[in-house]
Design a protein around this motif. Sequence first.
Motif, PDB file in Angstrom:
ATOM      1  N   LEU A   3       6.320  10.451   1.942  1.00 51.05           N
ATOM      2  CA  LEU A   3       5.330  10.767   2.967  1.00 51.05           C
ATOM      3  C   LEU A   3       4.003  10.075   2.673  1.00 51.05           C
ATOM      4  N   LEU A   4       3.560  10.125   1.425  1.00 47.02           N
ATOM      5  CA  LEU A   4       2.312   9.461   1.058  1.00 47.02           C
ATOM      6  C   LEU A   4       2.404   7.957   1.268  1.00 47.02           C
ATOM      7  N   GLY A   5       3.551   7.383   0.948  1.00 49.16           N
ATOM      8  CA  GLY A   5       3.732   5.944   1.167  1.00 49.16           C
ATOM      9  C   GLY A   5       3.620   5.576   2.633  1.00 49.16           C
ATOM     10  N   ALA A   6       4.240   6.361   3.499  1.00 45.35           N
ATOM     11  CA  ALA A   6       4.157   6.094   4.940  1.00 45.35           C
ATOM     12  C   ALA A   6       2.717   6.212   5.432  1.00 45.35           C
TER      13      ALA A   6
ATOM     14  N   LEU B 140       0.827  -1.212   0.000  1.00 47.57           N
ATOM     15  CA  LEU B 140       0.000   0.000   0.000  1.00 47.57           C
ATOM     16  C   LEU B 140       0.858   1.257   0.000  1.00 47.57           C
ATOM     17  N   GLY B 141       2.005   1.217   0.689  1.00 48.11           N
ATOM     18  CA  GLY B 141       2.915   2.348   0.638  1.00 48.11           C
ATOM     19  C   GLY B 141       3.420   2.601  -0.765  1.00 48.11           C
ATOM     20  N   ALA B 142       3.725   1.515  -1.484  1.00 44.82           N
ATOM     21  CA  ALA B 142       4.181   1.655  -2.863  1.00 44.82           C
ATOM     22  C   ALA B 142       3.074   2.221  -3.749  1.00 44.82           C
ATOM     23  N   ILE B 143       1.830   1.791  -3.517  1.00 43.38           N
ATOM     24  CA  ILE B 143       0.705   2.281  -4.325  1.00 43.38           C
ATOM     25  C   ILE B 143       0.463   3.767  -4.071  1.00 43.38           C
TER      26      ILE B 143
END
Length: 366
Positions: free
Chosen positions: A129-132, A103-106
Amino acid sequence: MSALPAAFLPTLVRRERASLAATLLAPPLALAVATILNLGLYVLMGRDPVAVVYAMLLEPFLSWASFSEVLLKTGPLLLIAQGLAIGFRAKVFNIGAEGQFILGAIFASAIPVWIPQATGQWIWPLMLLLGAIGGALWASLTAFWRVRLNANEILVSLMLSLVAAQLLNYLLLGPWKDPNGFNFPQSVMFQYDAMVPLLISGTRVNVSLLLTLALSMAAWVFMQKSFIGYKLQVGGLAPRAAGYAGFNEGWAIWLSLLIGGFAAGLAGAAEVAGPLGQLQRSISTGYGYAAIIVAYLGGLHPIGIVFSALFMSVVYIGGDNAMVSANLPIAAVRVFQGSLLLAYLIAAAFVRYRLQWRRVTYRSQP
């Protein structure tokens, strides 16, 4: 009733205090035992055990190109393991880091997929940041089910990893599929500003490794020096005492899972914005599961995890070498990883407990 001959049964008795020397010796002893057992397996498979050990444990150190790949693998393993270890010490068992990694990669890939023409040095930090955030949000599903519905976090987090893999397949076979990718299940290649800058020129090692080391130091401070980390550890060691002291179990579950998801999601973002440069189905390489071994092999201690992550990275790269030079199947590499974890758990059990023989007398029925 007549008494029958007495028997002696082994029991484990908890030690008052674990020996520091035994604690430090447990990982190398587990490595030695696992290596010996797997050498026997390689002989039974008809492989040259010397060639396998040379390829797996020595070749990664013999060239800078190989060792740079070890450093590259160390980053995600170390980051995920640090996050998981915090929860494990609080007795919150997040087994779904693989799904949180995906999900972090997505989440990180959304920017270069939706805005491929964007430029600027703000892109890759925002992707991380979005990945985290994506990994933490996926972990929050497990926390909700555990706290509100008392569902087992092991099963929920593990099943959510399978859901994450199917979500990845849907995106790469559907809306995010590269129209010019010759029908391969992958996204478009990311633009230059969406890539994490290289740390060492001539290699694939990027600055996310420095971020990982900084977060490892933060994990040590959090668990060893902060009151919140102390509460998490007390909750894991003595839950009744923690409850009596007013520590909230639900809060500890939420915090542990969110930290683990944050770390795994950040690792997934660094992977697509680093060595891959696009979102692929091969992003799911088992880092989330291998990080469990890394966390326990490091004794759930932030410093120990640094060394265990480096060693597990050597096994990853060495395993690839052994598959080529010694014709070793990938399953044998995974067996080595699993046997290493099993050997360590047994060794760690004898660090905390001692074997005592208890005399038992059986009586016959009248």
